[in-house]
Write a protein that holds these residues in place. Structure first.
Motif, PDB file in Angstrom:
ATOM      1  N   PHE A  62       6.786   1.863   1.839  1.00 35.01           N
ATOM      2  CA  PHE A  62       6.126   0.822   1.067  1.00 35.01           C
ATOM      3  C   PHE A  62       7.144   0.154   0.161  1.00 35.01           C
ATOM      4  O   PHE A  62       8.264   0.624   0.004  1.00 35.01           O
ATOM      5  N   TYR A  63       6.738  -0.988  -0.406  1.00 43.76           N
ATOM      6  CA  TYR A  63       7.658  -1.841  -1.153  1.00 43.76           C
ATOM      7  C   TYR A  63       7.098  -2.150  -2.524  1.00 43.76           C
ATOM      8  O   TYR A  63       5.887  -2.221  -2.717  1.00 43.76           O
ATOM      9  N   GLU A  64       8.005  -2.364  -3.470  1.00 43.88           N
ATOM     10  CA  GLU A  64       7.641  -2.768  -4.818  1.00 43.88           C
ATOM     11  C   GLU A  64       8.466  -3.993  -5.206  1.00 43.88           C
ATOM     12  O   GLU A  64       9.664  -4.033  -4.953  1.00 43.88           O
ATOM     13  N   ARG A 109      12.411  -0.495  -1.657  1.00 42.02           N
ATOM     14  CA  ARG A 109      11.752   0.107  -0.496  1.00 42.02           C
ATOM     15  C   ARG A 109      11.767   1.621  -0.665  1.00 42.02           C
ATOM     16  O   ARG A 109      12.825   2.213  -0.899  1.00 42.02           O
ATOM     17  N   ILE A 110      10.607   2.225  -0.546  1.00 34.59           N
ATOM     18  CA  ILE A 110      10.487   3.673  -0.683  1.00 34.59           C
ATOM     19  C   ILE A 110       9.999   4.233   0.645  1.00 34.59           C
ATOM     20  O   ILE A 110       8.999   3.760   1.202  1.00 34.59           O
ATOM     21  N   CYS A 165       0.818  -1.213   0.000  1.00 32.40           N
ATOM     22  CA  CYS A 165       0.000   0.000   0.000  1.00 32.40           C
ATOM     23  C   CYS A 165       0.853   1.265   0.000  1.00 32.40           C
ATOM     24  O   CYS A 165       1.654   1.489   0.909  1.00 32.40           O
ATOM     25  N   GLY A 166       0.683   2.089  -1.013  1.00 30.70           N
ATOM     26  CA  GLY A 166       1.416   3.340  -1.126  1.00 30.70           C
ATOM     27  C   GLY A 166       0.916   4.416  -0.179  1.00 30.70           C
ATOM     28  O   GLY A 166       1.461   5.517  -0.154  1.00 30.70           O
ATOM     29  N   ALA A 201      13.911   8.388   0.748  1.00 35.21           N
ATOM     30  CA  ALA A 201      14.939   7.415   0.378  1.00 35.21           C
ATOM     31  C   ALA A 201      14.325   6.302  -0.461  1.00 35.21           C
ATOM     32  O   ALA A 201      13.164   5.949  -0.284  1.00 35.21           O
ATOM     33  N   ILE A 202      15.129   5.775  -1.364  1.00 38.30           N
ATOM     34  CA  ILE A 202      14.763   4.598  -2.152  1.00 38.30           C
ATOM     35  C   ILE A 202      15.929   3.629  -2.057  1.00 38.30           C
ATOM     36  O   ILE A 202      17.069   3.996  -2.354  1.00 38.30           O
ATOM     37  N   HIS A 203      15.634   2.416  -1.610  1.00 37.82           N
ATOM     38  CA  HIS A 203      16.659   1.373  -1.512  1.00 37.82           C
ATOM     39  C   HIS A 203      16.199   0.171  -2.314  1.00 37.82           C
ATOM     40  O   HIS A 203      15.008  -0.145  -2.336  1.00 37.82           O
TER      41      HIS A 203
END
Length: 61
Positions: free
Chosen positions: A12-14, A26-27, A6-7, A36-38
């Motif tokens: 949240f994760y993609e 992971r955002i 869920c955004g 951050a975006i990992h």
């Protein structure tokens, strides 16, 4: 992107696929702005899917 959590949450994760491999992104947001975006390593799709399921079940570390 194949699947996502869920955004509406701050984190949240993609689940993403690219060139026969897959990874999890992971955002993290703060007050609606991306902080951050990992991304994980690229794995074979089967391995990534196993980690994805563990993540959804709260079992990933």
């Amino acid at each position: 992107m194949v699947e996502y959590t869920c955004g509406c949450e701050d984190t949240f994760y993609e689940l993403c696929r690219e060139a026969g491999l897959a990874y999890i992104r992971r955002i993290t947001r703060l007050d609606g702005a991306v902080q951050a975006i990992h991304e994980t390593y690229r794995w074979r799709c089967k391995e990534t899917h196993e980690v994805w399921i563990a993540l959804l079940n709260g079992e990933a570390q």
